[in-house]
Design a protein around this motif. Structure first.
Motif, PDB file in Angstrom:
ATOM      1  N   THR A   1      15.795  81.224  39.840  1.00 19.17           N
ATOM      2  CA  THR A   1      14.936  80.406  38.973  1.00 19.17           C
ATOM      3  C   THR A   1      13.455  80.524  39.312  1.00 19.17           C
ATOM      4  N   VAL A   2      13.115  81.116  40.465  1.00 21.25           N
ATOM      5  CA  VAL A   2      11.707  81.237  40.844  1.00 21.25           C
ATOM      6  C   VAL A   2      11.003  82.236  39.933  1.00 21.25           C
ATOM      7  N   ASP A   3       9.845  81.808  39.368  1.00 19.48           N
ATOM      8  CA  ASP A   3       9.042  82.669  38.481  1.00 19.48           C
ATOM      9  C   ASP A   3       7.616  82.679  39.013  1.00 19.48           C
ATOM     10  N   SER A   4       7.335  83.618  39.885  1.00 15.39           N
ATOM     11  CA  SER A   4       6.051  83.628  40.592  1.00 15.39           C
ATOM     12  C   SER A   4       4.866  83.827  39.658  1.00 15.39           C
ATOM     13  N   ASP A   5       5.013  84.680  38.626  1.00 20.56           N
ATOM     14  CA  ASP A   5       3.867  84.938  37.738  1.00 20.56           C
ATOM     15  C   ASP A   5       3.895  84.067  36.482  1.00 20.56           C
ATOM     16  N   ALA A   6       4.852  83.099  36.416  1.00 23.39           N
ATOM     17  CA  ALA A   6       4.903  82.129  35.313  1.00 23.39           C
ATOM     18  C   ALA A   6       4.910  82.780  33.938  1.00 23.39           C
TER      19      ALA A   6
ATOM     20  N   ARG B   1      17.882  65.734  34.118  1.00 24.94           N
ATOM     21  CA  ARG B   1      18.010  67.001  34.827  1.00 24.94           C
ATOM     22  C   ARG B   1      19.094  67.875  34.198  1.00 24.94           C
ATOM     23  N   LEU B   2      20.247  67.255  33.855  1.00 24.79           N
ATOM     24  CA  LEU B   2      21.337  68.038  33.269  1.00 24.79           C
ATOM     25  C   LEU B   2      20.939  68.630  31.912  1.00 24.79           C
ATOM     26  N   SER B   3      20.244  67.850  31.076  1.00 29.67           N
ATOM     27  CA  SER B   3      19.834  68.373  29.764  1.00 29.67           C
ATOM     28  C   SER B   3      18.848  69.530  29.914  1.00 29.67           C
ATOM     29  N   LYS B   4      17.916  69.395  30.892  1.00 25.96           N
ATOM     30  CA  LYS B   4      16.943  70.462  31.143  1.00 25.96           C
ATOM     31  C   LYS B   4      17.653  71.706  31.674  1.00 25.96           C
ATOM     32  N   ASP B   5      18.598  71.516  32.617  1.00 24.63           N
ATOM     33  CA  ASP B   5      19.312  72.665  33.204  1.00 24.63           C
ATOM     34  C   ASP B   5      20.114  73.414  32.147  1.00 24.63           C
ATOM     35  N   ARG B   6      20.723  72.689  31.218  1.00 23.48           N
ATOM     36  CA  ARG B   6      21.523  73.365  30.188  1.00 23.48           C
ATOM     37  C   ARG B   6      20.637  74.169  29.229  1.00 23.48           C
ATOM     38  N   ALA B   7      19.475  73.579  28.862  1.00 26.21           N
ATOM     39  CA  ALA B   7      18.555  74.331  28.008  1.00 26.21           C
ATOM     40  C   ALA B   7      18.054  75.578  28.731  1.00 26.21           C
ATOM     41  N   GLU B   8      17.711  75.428  30.035  1.00 23.83           N
ATOM     42  CA  GLU B   8      17.229  76.570  30.814  1.00 23.83           C
ATOM     43  C   GLU B   8      18.323  77.630  30.978  1.00 23.83           C
ATOM     44  N   SER B   9      19.589  77.156  31.103  1.00 20.29           N
ATOM     45  CA  SER B   9      20.692  78.106  31.250  1.00 20.29           C
ATOM     46  C   SER B   9      20.841  78.975  30.004  1.00 20.29           C
ATOM     47  N   ILE B  10      20.681  78.363  28.811  1.00 26.50           N
ATOM     48  CA  ILE B  10      20.750  79.146  27.567  1.00 26.50           C
ATOM     49  C   ILE B  10      19.580  80.127  27.498  1.00 26.50           C
TER      50      ILE B  10
ATOM     51  N   ALA C   1      17.937  81.437  29.985  1.00 24.47           N
ATOM     52  CA  ALA C   1      18.151  82.533  30.935  1.00 24.47           C
ATOM     53  C   ALA C   1      19.149  83.547  30.374  1.00 24.47           C
ATOM     54  N   TYR C   2      20.193  83.045  29.695  1.00 21.84           N
ATOM     55  CA  TYR C   2      21.168  83.982  29.145  1.00 21.84           C
ATOM     56  C   TYR C   2      20.542  84.844  28.042  1.00 21.84           C
ATOM     57  N   LEU C   3      19.769  84.227  27.140  1.00 22.28           N
ATOM     58  CA  LEU C   3      19.147  84.987  26.041  1.00 22.28           C
ATOM     59  C   LEU C   3      18.161  86.017  26.587  1.00 22.28           C
ATOM     60  N   VAL C   4      17.408  85.616  27.632  1.00 23.63           N
ATOM     61  CA  VAL C   4      16.448  86.556  28.243  1.00 23.63           C
ATOM     62  C   VAL C   4      17.182  87.724  28.867  1.00 23.63           C
TER      63      VAL C   4
ATOM     64  N   ALA D   1      15.907  89.018  25.096  1.00 25.52           N
ATOM     65  CA  ALA D   1      14.991  88.164  24.346  1.00 25.52           C
ATOM     66  C   ALA D   1      13.722  87.938  25.149  1.00 25.52           C
ATOM     67  N   ASN D   2      12.606  87.699  24.436  1.00 22.84           N
ATOM     68  CA  ASN D   2      11.298  87.496  25.055  1.00 22.84           C
ATOM     69  C   ASN D   2      11.239  86.081  25.624  1.00 22.84           C
ATOM     70  N   ALA D   3      11.121  85.985  26.956  1.00 28.38           N
ATOM     71  CA  ALA D   3      11.121  84.673  27.605  1.00 28.38           C
ATOM     72  C   ALA D   3       9.949  83.817  27.163  1.00 28.38           C
ATOM     73  N   SER D   4       8.805  84.471  26.865  1.00 31.46           N
ATOM     74  CA  SER D   4       7.616  83.704  26.478  1.00 31.46           C
ATOM     75  C   SER D   4       7.759  83.069  25.106  1.00 31.46           C
ATOM     76  N   ARG D   5       8.743  83.514  24.348  1.00 29.95           N
ATOM     77  CA  ARG D   5       8.957  82.961  23.017  1.00 29.95           C
ATOM     78  C   ARG D   5      10.111  81.936  23.005  1.00 29.95           C
ATOM     79  N   ILE D   6      10.598  81.611  24.163  1.00 29.76           N
ATOM     80  CA  ILE D   6      11.688  80.631  24.245  1.00 29.76           C
ATOM     81  C   ILE D   6      11.204  79.441  25.061  1.00 29.76           C
ATOM     82  N   GLU D   7      11.260  78.257  24.456  1.00 29.69           N
ATOM     83  CA  GLU D   7      10.866  77.016  25.126  1.00 29.69           C
ATOM     84  C   GLU D   7      12.121  76.184  25.390  1.00 29.69           C
ATOM     85  N   ALA D   8      12.316  75.845  26.646  1.00 30.51           N
ATOM     86  CA  ALA D   8      13.496  75.055  27.027  1.00 30.51           C
ATOM     87  C   ALA D   8      13.038  73.693  27.536  1.00 30.51           C
TER      88      ALA D   8
END
Length: 454
Positions: free
Chosen positions: A297-302, A400-409, A411-414, A418-425
């Motif tokens: 989950t670490v994203d050093s360059d954001a 936390r659970l709702s955020k983790d589930r959105a982030e999990s989707i 991460a899977y699409l990326v 898929a372009n991570a910068s175009r996905i907001e979780a």
């Protein structure tokens, strides 16, 4: 007269002793006797039989002795029985049988006879039985049921007249009996001794169609006689079913309302307790695995792509990158969301499933998510993922659970290009319900991830 009273006393004593024997088993509880409102007749015992014995006399409550054909009534033993079909809690039909002797003496002036004895060889009647105590809010089953009866039938009897000198004569020649119509009217009380046994105490007046019952016509009125009795009634059928005659439909509706309210509260509390326990376990599991999953989950360059998947680390801030973290080479092309695009997203939502209390996507959801990832890469769409939960558990845990589930989707699409910068979780926890959290169906509807394609 004393002998007859002694016989009556012995009979009543025997019946009372029998009733005590049948009453040894304790009365049923409210729960055992409860029947859901508007249940059919199959939920009750509707057939019963009764036996009784008592005193027959020409005196009734509807007249005085001085106006009888024979002015001094005497008491004799009578006996009978019935079969009853209960149609409603307050009404039943019963077939009655009665036999015995009726005696009296001291005829009105003008008679050559001093006394009479009429043997009731048999009588058969069909009567309606109206129970008066089965409408009550407070008690599911009354211990006492007052009742009245009314009906009609046929009586077969033989009067014998006796002179003062002791000479007896049959009212009809050749020792023939008389068969006539009569009307029985009665009232009484039934006491519940056990689950299927009732003590029956009643009084009945029988109106004979003619003035022949005592063998002496005086005054032109029809004869009548009374029967005071005590007996036992036995309900037929399964002992697991209550008697319809003692059932209180009004109280059962009140009980149903109270029980459903209590059961709903108990079931809801049990479910809340179970889900809280599951959430506590989930919290422990998440705390234990977060450290192991940190590198994913670490994203050093954001840039929206975790370092584990980022093929182009340290991209400048604000740079639009593709699913592997590398800057996009081509310019954006404006496209429009079609109905088919919306169908692909809707299909992904309908097929989306997570492991219970976790952010792990189940494999069943992968094919529809793959089509969403292809849609994002082919048309360069942007996608907003909004995670929601029900209100079970703490606010912090749900957020936390709702955020983790959105982030999990995301991460899977990326991971599928898929372009991570175009996905907001984003996670909203329990703050935006779309249904009530008081029912299981409502809570299921509130546990969701919304896809917004633009």
């Amino acid at each position: 007269m004393k002998t007859n009273l002694k016989k009556a006393t012995l009979l009543l004593t025997g019946l009372m002793v029998g009733s005590k024997l049948f009453a040894q088993s304790p009365d049923t509880t409210v729960t055992k006797d409860y029947v859901q409102p508007f249940s059919g007749g199959g939920a009750f015992r509707t057939w019963s039989i009764g036996i009784h014995g008592g005193v027959l006399t020409p005196y009734t409550i509807f007249g005085t002795n001085g106006k009888q054909d024979f002015t001094t009534p005497q008491a004799e033993l009578g006996y009978g029985g019935y079969i009853k079909k209960q149609i409603l809690p307050s009404f039943g039909l019963q077939a009655d049988f009665l036999a015995g002797k009726v005696k009296g003496k001291d005829a009105q002036p003008g008679s050559a006879y001093n006394s009479f004895q009429t043997k009731v060889q048999w009588s058969a009647a069909l009567s309606g039985n109206l129970t008066l105590a089965n409408i009550n809010w407070r008690h599911q089953k009354g211990a006492i049921q007052p009742y009245v009866t009314f009906g009609g039938g046929v009586i077969n009897y033989k009067p014998v007249l006796t002179t003062a000198a002791g000479v007896s004569t049959n009212f009809k020649a050749n020792d023939e009996s008389i068969r006539e119509v009569f009307i029985p009217v009665g009232a009484g009380l039934k006491f519940n001794l056990g689950r299927g046994v009732n003590l029956d105490m009643g009084y009945q007046v029988n109106f004979v169609a003619t003035d022949n019952f005592d063998g002496y016509n005086y005054g032109g009125g029809s004869d009548k006689f009374s029967y005071a009795h005590i007996g036992l009634e036995f309900a037929l059928g399964s002992s697991k079913k209550p008697q319809l005659a003692t059932h209180n439909p009004v109280n059962s509706m009140r009980t149903e309302y109270l029980w459903q309210d209590q059961q709903n509260k108990a079931a809801l509390q049990a479910q809340i307790d179970a889900e809280k326990a599951a959430n506590d376990k989930l919290r422990a599991d998440l705390d234990a695995t977060n450290a192991n999953l940190a590198k994913f989950t670490v994203d050093s360059d954001a840039d929206g792509v975790p370092d584990f998947y980022d093929k182009c680390p340290n991209t400048p801030a604000g740079t639009k990158v593709d699913g592997s973290g590398c800057p996009l080479a081509k310019a954006e092309v404006k496209v429009y969301v079609t109905e088919e695009d919306k169908r692909v997203v809707k299909d992904a939502i309908n097929n989306l499933e997570f492991d219970l209390g976790k952010a792990t996507i189940r494999p069943k959801s992968f094919p529809s998510l793959d089509r969403v990832a292809k849609l994002l890469t082919d048309k360069n769409f942007s996608l907003k993922l909004a995670g929601h939960t029900d209100d079970t558990g703490s606010d912090a845990l749900n957020l936390r659970l709702s955020k983790d589930r959105a982030e999990s989707i995301k991460a899977y699409l990326v991971s599928k290009g898929a372009n991570a910068s175009r996905i907001e979780a984003t996670g909203y926890g329990e703050s935006q319900p779309i249904a009530t959290n008081k029912t299981a169906a409502g809570r299921q509807a509130n546990r969701r991830v919304e896809f917004t394609l633009y």
